[in-house]
Design an enzyme around this catalytic site. Structure first.
Site, PDB file in Angstrom:
ATOM      1  N   SER A 106       0.843  -1.194   0.000  1.00  0.00           N
ATOM      2  CA  SER A 106       0.000   0.000   0.000  1.00  0.00           C
ATOM      3  C   SER A 106       0.877   1.242   0.000  1.00  0.00           C
ATOM      4  CB  SER A 106      -0.893   0.011   1.234  1.00  0.00           C
ATOM      5  OG  SER A 106      -1.364   1.321   1.462  1.00  0.00           O
ATOM      6  N   HIS A 137      -1.279  -1.272  -4.321  1.00  0.00           N
ATOM      7  CA  HIS A 137      -2.535  -0.879  -3.688  1.00  0.00           C
ATOM      8  C   HIS A 137      -2.566   0.637  -3.481  1.00  0.00           C
ATOM      9  CE1 HIS A 137      -6.005  -1.796  -1.058  1.00  0.00           C
ATOM     10  NE2 HIS A 137      -5.541  -0.850  -0.247  1.00  0.00           N
ATOM     11  N   ASP A 147      -4.658   3.713  -1.898  1.00  0.00           N
ATOM     12  CA  ASP A 147      -5.703   4.083  -0.947  1.00  0.00           C
ATOM     13  C   ASP A 147      -6.208   5.486  -1.260  1.00  0.00           C
ATOM     14  OD1 ASP A 147      -5.934   1.842   0.881  1.00  0.00           O
ATOM     15  OD2 ASP A 147      -3.854   2.256   1.382  1.00  0.00           O
ATOM     16  N   MET A 156      -8.765   8.370  -0.640  1.00  0.00           N
ATOM     17  CA  MET A 156      -9.648   8.814   0.453  1.00  0.00           C
ATOM     18  C   MET A 156     -10.232  10.184   0.130  1.00  0.00           C
ATOM     19  SD  MET A 156      -7.341   7.729   3.712  1.00  0.00           S
ATOM     20  CE  MET A 156      -6.493   6.144   3.764  1.00  0.00           C
ATOM     21  N   HIS A 160      -8.313   1.168  -4.051  1.00  0.00           N
ATOM     22  CA  HIS A 160      -9.216   1.000  -2.907  1.00  0.00           C
ATOM     23  C   HIS A 160      -9.894   2.343  -2.645  1.00  0.00           C
ATOM     24  CE1 HIS A 160      -9.435  -0.049   1.714  1.00  0.00           C
ATOM     25  NE2 HIS A 160     -10.632   0.058   1.162  1.00  0.00           N
ATOM     26  N   MET A 199     -11.920   4.600  -0.678  1.00  0.00           N
ATOM     27  CA  MET A 199     -12.530   4.890   0.626  1.00  0.00           C
ATOM     28  C   MET A 199     -13.186   6.259   0.527  1.00  0.00           C
ATOM     29  SD  MET A 199      -9.522   3.403   3.003  1.00  0.00           S
ATOM     30  CE  MET A 199      -8.416   3.424   1.635  1.00  0.00           C
ATOM     31  N   MET A 218     -11.216  -5.256   5.811  1.00  0.00           N
ATOM     32  CA  MET A 218     -10.414  -4.281   6.545  1.00  0.00           C
ATOM     33  C   MET A 218     -10.118  -4.848   7.928  1.00  0.00           C
ATOM     34  SD  MET A 218      -9.713  -1.625   4.660  1.00  0.00           S
ATOM     35  CE  MET A 218      -8.756  -0.955   6.016  1.00  0.00           C
ATOM     36  N   ASP A 256      -6.501  -6.131   4.775  1.00  0.00           N
ATOM     37  CA  ASP A 256      -5.863  -4.811   4.672  1.00  0.00           C
ATOM     38  C   ASP A 256      -5.814  -4.110   6.027  1.00  0.00           C
ATOM     39  OD1 ASP A 256      -4.926  -2.353   3.821  1.00  0.00           O
ATOM     40  OD2 ASP A 256      -6.696  -1.841   2.637  1.00  0.00           O
TER      41      ASP A 256
HETATM   42  C1  DX5 Z   1      -6.071   1.967   5.627  1.00  0.00           C
HETATM   43  C2  DX5 Z   1      -5.655   1.468   4.261  1.00  0.00           C
HETATM   44  C3  DX5 Z   1      -4.559   0.448   4.290  1.00  0.00           C
HETATM   45  C4  DX5 Z   1      -3.309   0.925   4.965  1.00  0.00           C
HETATM   46  C5  DX5 Z   1      -2.504  -0.215   5.476  1.00  0.00           C
HETATM   47  O1  DX5 Z   1      -7.179   2.804   5.467  1.00  0.00           O
HETATM   48  O2  DX5 Z   1      -6.756   0.891   3.591  1.00  0.00           O
HETATM   49  O3  DX5 Z   1      -4.275   0.006   2.968  1.00  0.00           O
HETATM   50  O4  DX5 Z   1      -2.501   1.681   4.116  1.00  0.00           O
HETATM   51  O5  DX5 Z   1      -1.388   0.321   6.142  1.00  0.00           O
HETATM   52  P1  DX5 Z   1      -0.604  -0.516   7.228  1.00  0.00           P
HETATM   53  O6  DX5 Z   1      -0.058  -1.716   6.534  1.00  0.00           O
HETATM   54  O7  DX5 Z   1       0.457   0.437   7.676  1.00  0.00           O
HETATM   55  O8  DX5 Z   1      -1.581  -0.874   8.302  1.00  0.00           O
HETATM   56 ZN    ZN Z   2      -6.343  -0.054   1.538  1.00  0.00          ZN
END
Ligand code: DX5
Ligand code: ZN
Length: 217
Positions: A11, A36, A38, A40, A69, A71, A139, A175
């Site tokens: 990620s 990956h 993320d 947001m 992903h 969010m 998650m 994740d």
């Molecule tokens: C959290 C994300 C994850 C996150 C994981 O909202 O969806 O992908 O980056 O990070 P680590 O591995 O540091 O928990």
């Molecule tokens: Zn993620």
């Protein structure tokens, strides 16, 4: 060696944003199975990251599949642009609703469909959508931030989901809070893909970090 190999999706949330192209290349060379992203929106989760233009800019730096992903509260507004930017798979959250529409939208663009649930959402809520999707993203932390601790109850959810999936070809991705110890527990429970930020990008040697999550030395 027995059993199937787990896949690793680093990620980029934990990568060095000042050198994203370099990070994408380094982690690809280190054996990432997916990259990956993320995305947001500051509403669905209390944080903001990068948007589609950043994904598009980085697309030409690797051949590794992009897993986006989302969010965000309105994934419908981003799906077309994600596909154009070069996403291979687009993951939306069950909690935002309109799930069937979102799934057909992603399918109409010939991209793989991921469906994600937050830690408090039950795996049984996924049942109606299982025939339509390619992967479930469980998650294992509250979405929004990297570097949180793995929620142990996720392990029961992996087992229960595996049972619900049966013979269907759906990957189970986990994740949040993945490190070599929680990775082993997830592998044993039946996860197919592990998404990890800190435990890869905060290490010196990405290839070694990825191997450690796969259970190698
Ligand atoms: C959290 C994300 C994850 C996150 C994981 O909202 O969806 O992908 O980056 O990070 P680590 O591995 O540091 O928990
Ligand atoms: Zn993620």
């Amino acid at each position: 060696m027995w059993g199937k190999m787990v896949q690793i999706a680093p990620s980029l949330l934990a990568a060095d944003f000042a050198h994203l192209a370099k990070e994408v290349q380094k982690v690809s060379k280190a054996g990432a199975d997916y990259i990956h992203w993320d995305v947001m929106d500051g509403h669905f989760v209390p944080n903001l990251t990068f948007g589609v233009p950043v994904i598009q800019t980085l697309r030409s730096y690797t051949d590794v599949s992009f897993d986006v992903h989302l969010m965000v509260e309105r994934p419908d507004k981003l799906i077309d642009d994600c596909a154009l930017a070069g996403a291979d798979q687009i993951t939306v959250h069950l909690e935002v609703g309109q799930t069937e529409n979102l799934i057909s939208h992603i399918q109409s663009l010939h991209k793989k469909v991921g469906l994600s649930i937050k830690p408090k959402t039950k795996v049984a809520d996924l049942i109606p959508f299982l025939p339509m999707i390619d992967w479930v993203l469980l998650m294992s932390v509250e979405p929004g931030f990297g570097g949180q601790s793995f929620i142990p109850k996720t392990l029961e959810k992996i087992v229960a989901l595996k049972d619900l999936i049966g013979r269907k070809k759906i990957k189970i991705a986990v994740d949040g809070g993945i490190n070599p110890i929680t990775a082993e527990a997830c592998r044993l429970a039946g996860a197919d893909v592990l998404i990890a930020g800190s435990s890869i990008f905060h290490q010196k040697n990405y290839a070694q970090a990825i191997q450690a999550l796969k259970g190698g030395r």
